[in-house]
Design a protein around this motif. Structure first.
Motif, mmCIF file in Angstrom:
data_model
loop_
_atom_site.group_PDB
_atom_site.id
_atom_site.type_symbol
_atom_site.label_atom_id
_atom_site.label_comp_id
_atom_site.label_asym_id
_atom_site.label_seq_id
_atom_site.Cartn_x
_atom_site.Cartn_y
_atom_site.Cartn_z
ATOM 1 N N VAL A 66 0.914 -1.161 0.161
ATOM 2 C CA VAL A 66 0.023 -0.057 0.200
ATOM 3 C C VAL A 66 0.962 1.341 -0.059
ATOM 4 O O VAL A 66 1.976 1.148 0.757
ATOM 5 N N PHE A 67 0.380 2.067 -0.790
ATOM 6 C CA PHE A 67 1.207 3.469 -0.968
ATOM 7 C C PHE A 67 0.515 4.598 0.028
ATOM 8 O O PHE A 67 -0.803 4.653 0.094
ATOM 9 N N GLY A 68 1.184 5.157 0.873
ATOM 10 C CA GLY A 68 0.708 6.019 2.329
ATOM 11 C C GLY A 68 -0.156 5.040 3.113
ATOM 12 O O GLY A 68 0.256 4.091 3.213
ATOM 13 N N PRO A 81 1.045 -0.152 8.293
ATOM 14 C CA PRO A 81 1.364 1.280 8.437
ATOM 15 C C PRO A 81 1.607 1.921 6.933
ATOM 16 O O PRO A 81 1.583 1.190 5.788
ATOM 17 N N GLN A 82 1.687 3.168 7.084
ATOM 18 C CA GLN A 82 2.212 3.843 6.016
ATOM 19 C C GLN A 82 3.171 3.253 4.885
ATOM 20 O O GLN A 82 4.386 2.696 5.662
ATOM 21 N N HIS A 83 3.032 3.021 3.610
ATOM 22 C CA HIS A 83 4.036 2.483 2.487
ATOM 23 C C HIS A 83 4.175 0.902 2.745
ATOM 24 O O HIS A 83 4.919 0.348 2.351
ATOM 25 N N PHE A 162 8.614 2.355 -6.624
ATOM 26 C CA PHE A 162 10.164 2.579 -6.034
ATOM 27 C C PHE A 162 10.440 4.273 -5.528
ATOM 28 O O PHE A 162 10.285 5.123 -6.270
ATOM 29 N N HIS A 163 10.552 4.205 -4.258
ATOM 30 C CA HIS A 163 10.332 5.538 -3.487
ATOM 31 C C HIS A 163 11.881 6.037 -3.662
ATOM 32 O O HIS A 163 12.475 6.166 -2.735
ATOM 33 N N THR A 164 12.311 6.567 -4.699
ATOM 34 C CA THR A 164 13.869 7.002 -4.969
ATOM 35 C C THR A 164 14.010 8.237 -4.512
ATOM 36 O O THR A 164 13.483 9.246 -4.891
ATOM 37 N N TYR A 165 15.165 8.577 -3.717
ATOM 38 C CA TYR A 165 15.601 9.580 -3.147
ATOM 39 C C TYR A 165 16.947 10.167 -4.125
ATOM 40 O O TYR A 165 17.834 9.317 -3.741
ATOM 41 N N PHE A 166 16.744 11.041 -4.838
ATOM 42 C CA PHE A 166 17.886 11.595 -5.804
ATOM 43 C C PHE A 166 18.718 12.327 -5.004
ATOM 44 O O PHE A 166 18.009 13.498 -4.438
ATOM 45 N N ASP A 186 -2.626 16.746 -5.557
ATOM 46 C CA ASP A 186 -1.811 17.562 -4.509
ATOM 47 C C ASP A 186 -2.187 16.924 -3.242
ATOM 48 O O ASP A 186 -3.239 17.240 -2.881
ATOM 49 N N GLN A 187 -1.220 16.128 -2.742
ATOM 50 C CA GLN A 187 -1.532 15.533 -1.519
ATOM 51 C C GLN A 187 -1.654 16.480 -0.201
ATOM 52 O O GLN A 187 -2.348 16.123 0.750
ATOM 53 N N LEU A 188 -0.948 17.651 -0.398
ATOM 54 C CA LEU A 188 -0.939 18.634 0.786
ATOM 55 C C LEU A 188 -2.282 19.351 0.778
ATOM 56 O O LEU A 188 -3.019 19.703 1.762
ATOM 57 N N LEU A 239 3.632 8.935 -10.888
ATOM 58 C CA LEU A 239 4.917 9.281 -10.226
ATOM 59 C C LEU A 239 4.621 10.388 -9.222
ATOM 60 O O LEU A 239 3.976 11.480 -9.369
ATOM 61 N N VAL A 240 5.263 10.135 -8.097
ATOM 62 C CA VAL A 240 5.138 10.880 -7.212
ATOM 63 C C VAL A 240 6.270 11.656 -6.984
ATOM 64 O O VAL A 240 7.586 11.112 -6.833
ATOM 65 N N VAL A 241 5.994 13.041 -6.636
ATOM 66 C CA VAL A 241 7.324 13.777 -6.460
ATOM 67 C C VAL A 241 7.004 14.472 -5.271
ATOM 68 O O VAL A 241 5.986 14.902 -4.823
ATOM 69 N N TRP A 242 8.363 14.450 -4.358
ATOM 70 C CA TRP A 242 8.138 14.787 -2.900
ATOM 71 C C TRP A 242 9.747 15.623 -2.525
ATOM 72 O O TRP A 242 10.457 15.126 -2.798
ATOM 73 N N ASN A 243 9.136 16.604 -1.852
ATOM 74 C CA ASN A 243 10.297 17.189 -1.107
ATOM 75 C C ASN A 243 9.881 17.817 0.267
ATOM 76 O O ASN A 243 8.773 18.533 0.264
#
Ligand code: BG6
Length: 300
Positions: A66-68, A81-83, A162-166, A186-188, A239-243
């Motif tokens: 599960v995502f989130g 739990p989350q993820h 794939f929760h890639t941190y670049f 927008d999740q926020l 594609l999830v984009v997160w900062n």
């Protein structure tokens, strides 16, 4: 030796060039380092736990099933739990699956019998995950196969990501490209819209899901005209984009230094807007490739 197994991790180097390499923790089958010609491509928090006490803050954590956090309490996935559970389970190292002078591939597996038992007790489903990681001079391909075993008594419903941190130089100089025209959640703000901006820029906390992104789309992370990373994908429509930016970073105990949000961006290829459903005996597979490409403008 291109593949070296340690108690807690596996290190892989390219036979033709030892400065091109990656390292995978057995916990979560999390890639924690991917270097091309000595240059590190992934962000790893200095406070990331690498001892199996919590999912790794950085690298490429794997999100399944599960995502989130599933909010619908009638869905059995809401107990997790989350993820999900893949990033909090020790995977089995299955060994080298192929090698040549120019590439080397290894595999990991996860099944309920070896997964985190606290979490499998919350979600009673059968599954077989096979992760293949293939290194070549200019790319790291991560391929996942999910099987609902024939002996399973019910359908398997899941997300994958794939929760890639670049690793980047400066978030305020960074663009993420080629997603213009995509449907966005927008999740926020909890709002849906179509992205019309030519590129994604970052000036505050950012957490958005771009959906139905064609597999022909090559998403690039660009710093003032220089391509830092290129992400290609197969069978992964989202594609999830997160900062996390300043405040959220402060709230994450395993995120250090607190200014680290300037040096990272997550671009996460996955299947998360819908669940995939597999009948017993069926398989699903997908992959992402981190690679080097020239700056490419793709309009939708
Ligand atoms: C991203 C989510 O994929 O992961 C964010 O979109 C979340 O909402 C982030 O904050 C990190 O999640 P976690 O569980 O590793 O702190």
């Amino acid at each position: 030796m291109p593949v070296t197994e340690y108690e807690d991790k596996v290190c892989v180097t390219l036979p033709s060039d030892a400065s091109t390499q990656f390292t995978v923790l057995k916990y979560g089958a999390t890639v924690i380092s991917y270097k091309t010609k000595g240059h590190e491509n992934l962000f790893l928090s200095q406070a990331a736990k690498l001892d199996g006490s919590k999912p790794v803050r950085g690298g490429i954590p794997l999100v399944f099933p599960v995502f989130g956090k599933e909010q619908d309490v009638s869905n059995p996935l809401s107990k997790l739990p989350q993820h999900g559970l893949a990033r909090n389970s020790y995977w089995e190292f299955l060994g080298e699956s192929s090698a040549s002078n120019d590439s080397v591939a290894i595999q990991f597996g996860l099944y309920p019998e070896i997964a985190n038992s606290e979490l499998t007790s919350l979600w009673d489903n059968d599954f077989t995950l096979i992760l293949t990681l293939e290194l070549s001079p200019t790319s790291l391909r991560t391929h996942i196969e999910v099987e609902n075993p024939t002996k399973a008594s019910k359908d398997l419903k899941f997300n994958w990501l794939f929760h890639t941190y670049f690793q980047i130089d400066d978030i305020e100089d960074t663009f993420v490209t080629n997603l213009s025209g995509s449907a966005v959640y927008d999740q926020l703000m909890q709002s849906n819209y179509v992205d019309k901006l030519p590129v994604i820029q970052f000036t505050q906390e950012f957490d958005k899901i771009y959906s139905n992104v064609s597999d022909k789309t090559m998403t690039q992370i660009v710093d003032r005209g220089e391509v830092l990373h290129t992400i290609k994908k197969k069978n992964l429509p989202d594609l999830v984009v997160w900062n996390p930016w300043i405040d959220k970073s402060k709230g994450m105990a395993d995120f250090e230094p607190k200014s680290g949000y300037q040096k990272m961006v997550c671009v996460e290829a996955g299947y998360v807007k819908e669940y995939i459903t597999l009948k017993p005996g069926k398989k699903w597979s997908a992959e992402q490739t981190l690679c080097e490409e020239a700056l490419t403008y793709q309009s939708i």
